[in-house]
Design a protein around this motif. Structure first.
Motif, PDB file in Angstrom:
ATOM      1  N   ALA A   1      -3.061  10.513   4.676  1.00 10.08           N
ATOM      2  CA  ALA A   1      -3.414  11.140   5.945  1.00 10.08           C
ATOM      3  C   ALA A   1      -3.532  12.642   5.716  1.00 10.08           C
ATOM      4  O   ALA A   1      -2.611  13.264   5.192  1.00 10.08           O
ATOM      5  N   VAL A   2      -4.659  13.209   6.089  1.00  6.78           N
ATOM      6  CA  VAL A   2      -4.895  14.648   5.918  1.00  6.78           C
ATOM      7  C   VAL A   2      -4.412  15.343   7.185  1.00  6.78           C
ATOM      8  O   VAL A   2      -5.029  15.229   8.244  1.00  6.78           O
TER       9      VAL A   2
ATOM     10  N   TRP B   1       0.851  -1.183   0.000  1.00  3.35           N
ATOM     11  CA  TRP B   1       0.000   0.000   0.000  1.00  3.35           C
ATOM     12  C   TRP B   1       0.894   1.243   0.000  1.00  3.35           C
ATOM     13  O   TRP B   1       1.809   1.360   0.809  1.00  3.35           O
ATOM     14  N   LYS B   2       0.617   2.159  -0.899  1.00  2.00           N
ATOM     15  CA  LYS B   2       1.347   3.429  -0.923  1.00  2.00           C
ATOM     16  C   LYS B   2       0.607   4.417  -0.016  1.00  2.00           C
ATOM     17  O   LYS B   2      -0.550   4.746  -0.264  1.00  2.00           O
ATOM     18  N   PHE B   3       1.292   4.875   1.025  1.00  2.00           N
ATOM     19  CA  PHE B   3       0.661   5.702   2.056  1.00  2.00           C
ATOM     20  C   PHE B   3       1.430   7.018   2.187  1.00  2.00           C
ATOM     21  O   PHE B   3       2.627   7.018   2.450  1.00  2.00           O
ATOM     22  N   ASP B   4       0.745   8.129   2.004  1.00  2.00           N
ATOM     23  CA  ASP B   4       1.340   9.440   2.253  1.00  2.00           C
ATOM     24  C   ASP B   4       0.868   9.899   3.626  1.00  2.00           C
ATOM     25  O   ASP B   4      -0.303  10.216   3.827  1.00  2.00           O
ATOM     26  N   PHE B   5       1.779   9.921   4.599  1.00  2.00           N
ATOM     27  CA  PHE B   5       1.425  10.204   5.981  1.00  2.00           C
ATOM     28  C   PHE B   5       1.335  11.697   6.304  1.00  2.00           C
ATOM     29  O   PHE B   5       0.903  12.059   7.390  1.00  2.00           O
ATOM     30  N   HIS B   6       1.755  12.568   5.410  1.00  2.00           N
ATOM     31  CA  HIS B   6       1.823  13.988   5.761  1.00  2.00           C
ATOM     32  C   HIS B   6       1.421  14.824   4.542  1.00  2.00           C
ATOM     33  O   HIS B   6       2.185  14.979   3.606  1.00  2.00           O
ATOM     34  N   THR B   7       0.207  15.347   4.574  1.00  2.00           N
ATOM     35  CA  THR B   7      -0.289  16.146   3.448  1.00  2.00           C
ATOM     36  C   THR B   7      -0.986  17.399   3.977  1.00  2.00           C
ATOM     37  O   THR B   7      -1.340  17.483   5.153  1.00  2.00           O
ATOM     38  N   HIS B   8      -1.170  18.358   3.063  1.00  2.00           N
ATOM     39  CA  HIS B   8      -1.869  19.595   3.419  1.00  2.00           C
ATOM     40  C   HIS B   8      -2.925  19.919   2.366  1.00  2.00           C
ATOM     41  O   HIS B   8      -2.821  19.491   1.206  1.00  2.00           O
ATOM     42  N   THR B   9      -3.907  20.691   2.785  1.00  2.00           N
ATOM     43  CA  THR B   9      -4.966  21.178   1.906  1.00  2.00           C
ATOM     44  C   THR B   9      -4.979  22.706   2.013  1.00  2.00           C
ATOM     45  O   THR B   9      -4.208  23.287   2.792  1.00  2.00           O
TER      46      THR B   9
ATOM     47  N   GLY C   1      -6.322  13.473  10.230  1.00  2.00           N
ATOM     48  CA  GLY C   1      -5.172  13.766  11.082  1.00  2.00           C
ATOM     49  C   GLY C   1      -4.973  15.260  11.229  1.00  2.00           C
ATOM     50  O   GLY C   1      -5.782  16.072  10.764  1.00  2.00           O
ATOM     51  N   VAL C   2      -3.875  15.621  11.855  1.00  2.00           N
ATOM     52  CA  VAL C   2      -3.558  17.033  12.067  1.00  2.00           C
ATOM     53  C   VAL C   2      -2.070  17.147  12.374  1.00  2.00           C
ATOM     54  O   VAL C   2      -1.458  16.222  12.923  1.00  2.00           O
ATOM     55  N   GLU C   3      -1.475  18.263  11.985  1.00  2.00           N
ATOM     56  CA  GLU C   3      -0.087  18.562  12.343  1.00  2.00           C
ATOM     57  C   GLU C   3      -0.120  19.612  13.453  1.00  2.00           C
ATOM     58  O   GLU C   3      -0.487  20.759  13.215  1.00  2.00           O
TER      59      GLU C   3
END
Length: 386
Positions: A62-63, A17-25, A103-105
């Motif tokens: 992950a958003v 599974w390709k997982f992007d753990f850190h993204t932004h909108t 998610g959240v940073e």
């Protein structure tokens, strides 16, 4: 992860599974181009955002916007509509299945960023509640403030809410392990780093031990595995609770000795490794130090310039016990008490004394210089010319 056969993965069983753990909108205020496009024809919509990750063949995303979960519900609604269209046989162009993880940073007290990632069932309200629990003091969607709670408490709140705590860009800007430019010194306070890791470790140990006792904490298969191991080996839970990651030591040295251009000590020659480690050991601490043949792999010039000079300064603040065959260390290092060792079936002390004793000077000359005749011949050939 186990899945059933599907057109995109025709093989039953495990898959990648390709997982992007850190993204932004656009909910993150520092997304410059997206912010500028708001209320224009080029404004980024939730569907367009999702299609970008679908085009990159990402399976899970992950958003994690800065201190907000504003876009999570929007993305979930947009994806649900796209999925309905796909199930009806009219998928949007470029559509492929995508799993969203809310998610959240979080900007944490101390100045570092921490990701909190939750189960797909979480919502924007989940993130809002978490930010309230950690008492984030800044603007939602921005990183202009930090939490009132410390690192350990923030990690504890994330885990208690069912989330996963992950330090963001750990060695980069505002990362937990960010170092000062040109050095290897961590910019974060040592107690902050220690608290963040130890709290996460303690909480995870608790969850593992509870699962081993039959209190489900993880996925079904993993819960069964932990319970079976605990039933089979009663000490299994004790091992989990007592476990702590072993310390690791990565030694690097500056090739030019100017505090820059560091490289791993493993890439250096034997002499460079010995010189770097000796310089480190002799430069720090006041406790007694035992050195076994520190001259190995070093030429006499380096021994005198590095080892002997450091020994002379170290004597003023610590006790040194040195096993050596090198006369520079004994004589020029001003040894205060010398034990001459000999071997006759077993090692024993042949003589003890100081360089002030004539008999001790003869022993030093015999053992370390090859005797008076050898020493005199070397002097005749080299010393007088020098």
């Amino acid at each position: 992860m186990s899945v059933n056969a599907s057109p995109s993965w025709p093989y039953p069983g495990a898959r990648w599974w390709k997982f992007d753990f850190h993204t932004h909108t656009p909910a993150s205020k520092d997304t410059g181009a997206w912010q500028a496009a708001i209320r224009t024809p080029n404004e980024l919509t939730p569907q367009t955002w999702l299609l970008k990750y679908m085009a990159a063949e990402i399976d899970c995303v992950a958003v994690t916007d800065h201190n907000t979960g504003e876009w999570i519900d929007r993305l979930k609604l947009a994806y649900a509509e796209m999925k309905r269209e796909a199930d009806a046989g009219t998928p949007p162009g470029g559509f492929r299945e995508l799993h969203l993880f809310p998610g959240v940073e979080i900007s944490v007290q101390g100045g570092f960023h921490l990701l909190a990632i939750f189960d797909p069932s979480a919502t924007s309200q989940t993130i809002s509640d978490l930010l309230a629990q950690v008492d984030y003091q800044g603007t939602r969607g921005d990183s202009d403030g930090v939490t009132r709670l410390g690192a350990a408490q923030v990690v504890e709140r994330i885990l208690a809410a069912g989330g996963l705590a992950i330090p963001a860009h750990v060695e980069g800007d505002k990362g937990l392990l960010q170092v000062e430019p040109g050095t290897r010194k961590c910019m974060m306070d040592a107690n902050t780093v220690k608290a963040a890791f130890e709290q996460a470790l303690l909480t995870q140990k608790k969850r593992l031990s509870q699962a081993g006792r039959g209190q489900a904490e993880f996925g079904g298969w993993f819960n069964k595995f932990l319970k079976a191991e605990a039933d089979k080996r009663p000490e299994f839970i004790d091992h989990i609770l007592c476990w702590f990651p072993e310390d690791g030591l990565q030694v690097e040295y500056s090739r030019k000795g100017d505090g820059r251009d560091f490289q791993s000590i493993g890439q250096a020659s034997a002499g460079q490794r010995a010189a770097a480690m000796l310089a480190f050991l002799l430069a720090h601490g006041n406790e007694p130090l035992v050195l076994d043949q520190p001259e190995d792999d070093l030429d006499n010039h380096l021994i005198y310039g590095l080892v002997v000079q450091q020994i002379r300064s170290n004597k003023l603040r610590r006790q040194l016990i040195i096993v050596t065959h090198n006369p520079n260390i004994v004589v020029n290092g001003d040894a205060e008490l010398i034990h001459v060792l000999d071997f006759n079936h077993q090692c024993h002390v042949k003589q003890t004394g100081s360089l002030q004793d004539q008999a001790m000077r003869r022993e030093v000359c015999q053992v370390m210089e090859g005797g008076e005749e050898a020493f005199e011949r070397r002097y005749q050939r080299l010393g007088r010319e020098v």
